[in-house]
Design a protein around this motif. Structure first.
Motif, PDB file in Angstrom:
ATOM      1  N   THR A  56       0.661  -0.857   0.102  1.00 20.74           N
ATOM      2  CA  THR A  56       0.270  -0.089  -0.115  1.00 20.74           C
ATOM      3  C   THR A  56       0.685   1.547   0.066  1.00 20.74           C
ATOM      4  OG1 THR A  56      -2.045  -1.325   0.966  1.00 20.74           O
ATOM      5  CG2 THR A  56      -1.774   0.993   1.057  1.00 20.74           C
ATOM      6  N   VAL A  57       0.802   2.041  -1.001  1.00 21.60           N
ATOM      7  CA  VAL A  57       1.233   3.285  -0.829  1.00 21.60           C
ATOM      8  C   VAL A  57       0.784   4.817  -0.281  1.00 21.60           C
ATOM      9  CG1 VAL A  57       3.250   2.191  -3.023  1.00 21.60           C
ATOM     10  CG2 VAL A  57       1.001   4.030  -3.750  1.00 21.60           C
ATOM     11  N   TYR A  58      -0.620   4.479  -0.910  1.00 21.27           N
ATOM     12  CA  TYR A  58      -1.633   5.857  -0.301  1.00 21.27           C
ATOM     13  C   TYR A  58      -2.780   4.976  -0.283  1.00 21.27           C
ATOM     14  CZ  TYR A  58      -3.889   9.925  -1.299  1.00 21.27           C
ATOM     15  OH  TYR A  58      -4.312  10.780  -1.089  1.00 21.27           O
ATOM     16  N   SER A  59      -2.976   5.942   0.561  1.00 23.64           N
ATOM     17  CA  SER A  59      -4.474   5.774   1.188  1.00 23.64           C
ATOM     18  C   SER A  59      -5.373   6.948   0.911  1.00 23.64           C
ATOM     19  CB  SER A  59      -4.916   4.999   2.668  1.00 23.64           C
ATOM     20  OG  SER A  59      -4.538   3.668   2.944  1.00 23.64           O
ATOM     21  N   GLY A  60      -6.347   7.343   0.971  1.00 22.72           N
ATOM     22  CA  GLY A  60      -7.725   8.565   0.441  1.00 22.72           C
ATOM     23  C   GLY A  60      -9.430   7.965   0.742  1.00 22.72           C
ATOM     24  N   GLY A  65     -20.903  12.107  -5.242  1.00 19.01           N
ATOM     25  CA  GLY A  65     -22.030  12.402  -5.041  1.00 19.01           C
ATOM     26  C   GLY A  65     -22.902  12.517  -3.173  1.00 19.01           C
ATOM     27  N   ASN A  66     -23.443  11.731  -2.669  1.00 16.63           N
ATOM     28  CA  ASN A  66     -23.901  12.017  -1.025  1.00 16.63           C
ATOM     29  C   ASN A  66     -22.701  10.471  -0.329  1.00 16.63           C
ATOM     30  OD1 ASN A  66     -25.551  13.444  -1.068  1.00 16.63           O
ATOM     31  ND2 ASN A  66     -27.270  12.063  -2.340  1.00 16.63           N
ATOM     32  N   PHE A  67     -22.246  10.111  -1.617  1.00 17.00           N
ATOM     33  CA  PHE A  67     -21.319   8.643  -0.760  1.00 17.00           C
ATOM     34  C   PHE A  67     -19.711   9.051  -0.812  1.00 17.00           C
ATOM     35  CE2 PHE A  67     -24.642   7.275  -4.064  1.00 17.00           C
ATOM     36  CZ  PHE A  67     -25.084   6.096  -3.481  1.00 17.00           C
ATOM     37  N   ASP A  68     -19.163   7.909   0.408  1.00 17.77           N
ATOM     38  CA  ASP A  68     -17.677   8.009   0.263  1.00 17.77           C
ATOM     39  C   ASP A  68     -17.397   7.097   0.800  1.00 17.77           C
ATOM     40  OD1 ASP A  68     -15.903   9.408   2.035  1.00 17.77           O
ATOM     41  OD2 ASP A  68     -16.460  10.367   2.955  1.00 17.77           O
ATOM     42  N   PHE A  69     -16.677   6.824  -0.597  1.00 12.84           N
ATOM     43  CA  PHE A  69     -16.037   5.152   0.088  1.00 12.84           C
ATOM     44  C   PHE A  69     -14.107   5.715   0.063  1.00 12.84           C
ATOM     45  CE2 PHE A  69     -19.249   5.295  -3.304  1.00 12.84           C
ATOM     46  CZ  PHE A  69     -19.902   3.981  -2.829  1.00 12.84           C
ATOM     47  N   PRO A  70     -13.709   4.836   1.045  1.00 13.41           N
ATOM     48  CA  PRO A  70     -12.301   4.809   1.281  1.00 13.41           C
ATOM     49  C   PRO A  70     -11.988   3.402   0.052  1.00 13.41           C
ATOM     50  CG  PRO A  70     -13.790   3.199   2.824  1.00 13.41           C
ATOM     51  CD  PRO A  70     -14.688   4.062   2.021  1.00 13.41           C
ATOM     52  N   PHE A  71     -10.074   4.538  -0.242  1.00  9.76           N
ATOM     53  CA  PHE A  71      -9.498   3.486  -1.377  1.00  9.76           C
ATOM     54  C   PHE A  71      -7.693   3.456  -0.775  1.00  9.76           C
ATOM     55  CE2 PHE A  71      -8.977   7.784  -3.139  1.00  9.76           C
ATOM     56  CZ  PHE A  71      -7.814   7.641  -3.446  1.00  9.76           C
ATOM     57  N   ASN A  72      -7.392   2.450  -1.371  1.00 14.57           N
ATOM     58  CA  ASN A  72      -6.050   2.575  -1.087  1.00 14.57           C
ATOM     59  C   ASN A  72      -4.883   2.327  -2.639  1.00 14.57           C
ATOM     60  OD1 ASN A  72      -5.894   1.847   1.837  1.00 14.57           O
ATOM     61  ND2 ASN A  72      -6.789  -0.056   1.559  1.00 14.57           N
ATOM     62  N   GLU A  89      -7.694   0.463  -5.173  1.00 17.11           N
ATOM     63  CA  GLU A  89      -8.553  -0.861  -4.443  1.00 17.11           C
ATOM     64  C   GLU A  89      -9.593  -0.065  -3.377  1.00 17.11           C
ATOM     65  OE1 GLU A  89      -7.731  -4.185  -0.715  1.00 17.11           O
ATOM     66  OE2 GLU A  89      -7.408  -2.127  -0.855  1.00 17.11           O
ATOM     67  N   ILE A  90     -11.009  -0.058  -4.454  1.00 18.17           N
ATOM     68  CA  ILE A  90     -11.908  -0.057  -3.476  1.00 18.17           C
ATOM     69  C   ILE A  90     -12.849  -1.119  -3.109  1.00 18.17           C
ATOM     70  CG2 ILE A  90     -14.298   1.848  -3.528  1.00 18.17           C
ATOM     71  CD1 ILE A  90     -12.651   3.268  -6.034  1.00 18.17           C
ATOM     72  N   LYS A  91     -12.963  -1.678  -2.338  1.00 14.38           N
ATOM     73  CA  LYS A  91     -13.336  -2.640  -1.293  1.00 14.38           C
ATOM     74  C   LYS A  91     -15.045  -3.142  -1.866  1.00 14.38           C
ATOM     75  CE  LYS A  91      -9.547  -4.249   0.936  1.00 14.38           C
ATOM     76  NZ  LYS A  91      -9.662  -5.268   2.623  1.00 14.38           N
ATOM     77  N   GLU A  92     -15.799  -1.997  -1.571  1.00 13.61           N
ATOM     78  CA  GLU A  92     -17.183  -2.282  -2.247  1.00 13.61           C
ATOM     79  C   GLU A  92     -17.813  -2.312  -3.147  1.00 13.61           C
ATOM     80  OE1 GLU A  92     -19.742   0.680   0.825  1.00 13.61           O
ATOM     81  OE2 GLU A  92     -17.656   1.696   1.815  1.00 13.61           O
ATOM     82  N   LEU A  93     -16.695  -1.726  -4.435  1.00 15.48           N
ATOM     83  CA  LEU A  93     -16.964  -1.359  -5.353  1.00 15.48           C
ATOM     84  C   LEU A  93     -16.116  -2.779  -6.261  1.00 15.48           C
ATOM     85  CD1 LEU A  93     -17.255   2.528  -6.060  1.00 15.48           C
ATOM     86  CD2 LEU A  93     -18.989   0.586  -5.210  1.00 15.48           C
ATOM     87  N   PHE A  94     -15.198  -2.790  -6.371  1.00 11.92           N
ATOM     88  CA  PHE A  94     -14.619  -3.536  -7.309  1.00 11.92           C
ATOM     89  C   PHE A  94     -14.185  -4.689  -6.436  1.00 11.92           C
ATOM     90  CE2 PHE A  94     -12.989   0.607  -8.858  1.00 11.92           C
ATOM     91  CZ  PHE A  94     -13.649   0.388  -9.908  1.00 11.92           C
ATOM     92  N   ASP A  95     -14.034  -5.440  -5.877  1.00 10.07           N
ATOM     93  CA  ASP A  95     -13.749  -6.455  -5.028  1.00 10.07           C
ATOM     94  C   ASP A  95     -14.443  -7.704  -5.095  1.00 10.07           C
ATOM     95  OD1 ASP A  95     -12.891  -8.069  -3.377  1.00 10.07           O
ATOM     96  OD2 ASP A  95     -13.413  -7.793  -1.745  1.00 10.07           O
ATOM     97  N   SER A 111     -15.539   6.915  -9.668  1.00  5.79           N
ATOM     98  CA  SER A 111     -14.769   6.284  -8.286  1.00  5.79           C
ATOM     99  C   SER A 111     -13.380   6.107  -8.307  1.00  5.79           C
ATOM    100  CB  SER A 111     -15.559   5.733  -7.803  1.00  5.79           C
ATOM    101  OG  SER A 111     -15.257   4.148  -8.072  1.00  5.79           O
ATOM    102  N   PHE A 112     -13.012   4.780 -10.055  1.00  8.30           N
ATOM    103  CA  PHE A 112     -11.610   4.806 -10.137  1.00  8.30           C
ATOM    104  C   PHE A 112     -11.150   6.053 -10.408  1.00  8.30           C
ATOM    105  CE2 PHE A 112      -9.766   3.414 -13.610  1.00  8.30           C
ATOM    106  CZ  PHE A 112      -8.580   2.995 -13.390  1.00  8.30           C
ATOM    107  N   GLN A 113     -11.419   6.977 -11.504  1.00 14.40           N
ATOM    108  CA  GLN A 113     -10.917   7.832 -12.121  1.00 14.40           C
ATOM    109  C   GLN A 113     -10.615   9.263 -11.046  1.00 14.40           C
ATOM    110  OE1 GLN A 113     -13.486   8.852 -16.523  1.00 14.40           O
ATOM    111  NE2 GLN A 113     -14.157   7.751 -15.259  1.00 14.40           N
ATOM    112  N   ILE A 114     -11.557   9.004 -10.200  1.00 15.77           N
ATOM    113  CA  ILE A 114     -11.354  10.118  -9.692  1.00 15.77           C
ATOM    114  C   ILE A 114     -10.041   9.815  -8.037  1.00 15.77           C
ATOM    115  CG2 ILE A 114     -12.382  10.794  -7.411  1.00 15.77           C
ATOM    116  CD1 ILE A 114     -14.930  11.214  -8.227  1.00 15.77           C
ATOM    117  N   ALA A 115     -10.083   8.355  -7.948  1.00 15.43           N
ATOM    118  CA  ALA A 115      -9.623   7.664  -6.781  1.00 15.43           C
ATOM    119  C   ALA A 115      -7.669   8.221  -7.843  1.00 15.43           C
ATOM    120  CB  ALA A 115      -9.500   6.336  -6.315  1.00 15.43           C
ATOM    121  N   THR A 116      -7.840   7.571  -8.502  1.00 14.96           N
ATOM    122  CA  THR A 116      -6.814   7.729  -9.477  1.00 14.96           C
ATOM    123  C   THR A 116      -6.541   9.340  -9.278  1.00 14.96           C
ATOM    124  OG1 THR A 116      -7.060   6.312 -10.764  1.00 14.96           O
ATOM    125  CG2 THR A 116      -4.953   7.606 -11.553  1.00 14.96           C
ATOM    126  N   LEU A 117      -6.549  10.584 -10.017  1.00 14.86           N
ATOM    127  CA  LEU A 117      -6.431  11.294  -9.635  1.00 14.86           C
ATOM    128  C   LEU A 117      -6.366  12.587  -8.030  1.00 14.86           C
ATOM    129  CD1 LEU A 117      -8.419  13.581 -12.881  1.00 14.86           C
ATOM    130  CD2 LEU A 117      -6.315  12.290 -12.876  1.00 14.86           C
TER     131      LEU A 117
END
Length: 475
Positions: A56-60, A65-72, A89-95, A111-117
């Motif tokens: 893991t090199v970063y967490s955020g 919208g009204n959702f909030d997803f932690p990602f690594n 890694e967004i476990k709720e969406l990609f696991d 969400s993948f695109q936003i997390a990357t940026l």
């Protein structure tokens, strides 16, 4: 040059089609050419993820919208692929085991695109160029230009590479709030035909548009699932670049998945040994020409033509040919193909699903590969087939038109013009006659194996595109 490739697929992490092969190979050759290259894909629950070491090199957090997803952000620890691979890694969406096909795919890939940026911004790892691949990453050029949050990244140049323009990432206006805040006066960049269209947004906002073959660029200017006028408008910043293949992975002389290795010098013996192994597994006669199909069983790939084409060809040439099909897709097509097994036992078989090792053996052990595609932006199967000394039988469309020339015109394959049962059967009949003329048959095989479809040339064409859009900005 610092280059990021952002994609929904990358072989061997996650593969559905040719997109994965391109994103798995192009960065490796760009790295060999001296560039700093990173690849970013979602963290699916795949075999590659389970069997390799990631750190893991970063967490955020991603606000959607009204959702909030932690990602690594996970980095493959050994750089074994020849470039740096990162997983969002967004476990709720990609696991999950599959890449696509879920009701929340819009939420997943936005969400993948936003997390990357967010990661690029927060870690200040600013690239010179981001190469986006297909609609799953199509919002990135827009967000870099117009989302307030990413203003510091607005000078990063972007390229959108279109592997298949039929799929465009449509979603309704009520989900516009997923995109980080921007000046609503720019909302028109997101819209096309009364909805939000991720691919259209990328085409409008990216510095350059590339397609995966020159002929496909011509085709989408007249047939692009509603985007024809847009493609015509941006033609000046568009280029068709024919894909390559990874000749280190696809090499019959070293391929560990084969029964017998061979080269252009001894293909006759080597291919026969692989054919015997393949025919033994599927109860076919290795003395007859073997026609195979590898791919998705959908109308787009001409999969619907296979059941009737198989029936007619086997009925006419029962003593003279075998047919083997590897693929999955439309359940009706799958069912029709499976039903043929009993009636044509000994001359026909089918494997429903996908198996990478089996695919390699089929390329090596077959005499002909069937590709009756209605749409084929580039196509890699015909390049793999040529590399392995297997003659492609193709419909002239997209990249198939650019890579396969009919043997009647001193080419390397067999071509037809219509996606029809009649054209497929006619081409199979031509192939049977060619197979019986061993000298001519072997000549065509050698011609195909000598064709250069390596990534070195392709890599340089992409670098030239990147340089052009960087220099344009500087001037």
């Amino acid at each position: 040059m610092k280059i990021f490739h952002i994609s929904a697929e990358c072989y061997p992490m996650a593969k559905v089609g040719g997109l994965a092969d391109v994103v798995g190979a192009l960065p490796k050759y760009q790295k060999k050419a001296g560039h700093e290259v990173r690849v970013v894909v979602p963290c699916y629950d795949t075999k590659f993820k389970k069997e390799n070491v990631f750190e893991t090199v970063y967490s955020g957090n991603v606000v959607l919208g009204n959702f909030d997803f932690p990602f690594n952000v996970l980095k493959e620890a050994t750089d074994k692929l020849g470039y740096e691979l990162y997983l969002i890694e967004i476990k709720e969406l990609f696991d999950r085991p599959n890449v696509y096909g879920y009701e929340d795919d819009i939420e997943r890939f936005v969400s993948f695109q936003i997390a990357t940026l967010n990661w690029i911004l927060e870690e200040n790892i600013i690239p010179d160029v981001i190469n986006c691949h297909d609609h799953h990453t199509g919002l990135i050029p827009f967000m870099l230009l117009y989302s307030y949050k990413y203003e510091i990244l607005s000078n990063v140049k972007t390229v959108i590479t279109i592997h298949n323009g039929l799929y465009q990432g449509w979603f309704n206006h009520d989900k516009m709030n997923y995109i980080p805040e921007f000046d609503v006066r720019h909302a028109g960049f997101l819209e096309w035909d009364n909805c939000l269209n991720s691919l259209a947004a990328a085409i409008k906002c990216a510095g350059a548009v590339t397609t995966v073959s020159p002929s496909y660029l011509d085709e989408i200017n007249v047939s692009a699932n509603g985007l024809e006028s847009l493609f015509n408008k941006v033609r000046i910043k568009s280029k068709g670049i024919l894909n390559g293949i990874d000749i280190e992975v696809w090499n019959p002389l070293t391929d560990k998945m084969l029964e017998e290795h061979y080269s252009i010098e001894n293909f006759d013996f080597g291919k026969q040994k692989n054919k015997e192994k393949l025919c033994e597994r599927f109860e076919l006669d290795s003395s007859k020409p073997l026609f195979s199909f590898i791919g998705r069983l959908f109308d787009e790939k001409g999969g619907d033509l296979l059941p009737q084409s198989s029936v007619l060809s086997l009925s006419e040439n029962f003593e003279n040919l075998n047919i083997l099909i590897l693929g999955s897709g439309n359940p009706d097509i799958e069912s029709q193909l499976v039903q043929l097994k009993e009636e044509y036992q000994g001359n026909y078989n089918v494997f429903i699903g996908y198996n990478e090792e089996l695919a390699h053996l089929i390329y090596a052990g077959s005499d002909f590969i069937l590709m009756p595609s209605r749409v084929e932006p580039c196509g890699l199967n015909q390049m793999y087939a040529l590399r392995y000394g297997t003659i492609p039988i193709v419909r002239r469309t997209g990249g198939l038109r650019d890579t396969v020339i009919d043997f009647g015109d001193n080419g390397n394959g067999i071509c037809h013009d219509q996606a029809s049962v009649e054209d497929v059967c006619y081409s199979i009949n031509r192939a049977v006659k060619l197979y019986d003329d061993k000298n001519h048959f072997n000549e065509i095989i050698k011609r195909g194996m000598a064709t250069d479809h390596s990534w070195e040339r392709v890599c340089q064409e992409y670098i030239e595109i990147y340089n052009q859009i960087i220099e344009k900005n500087e001037s």
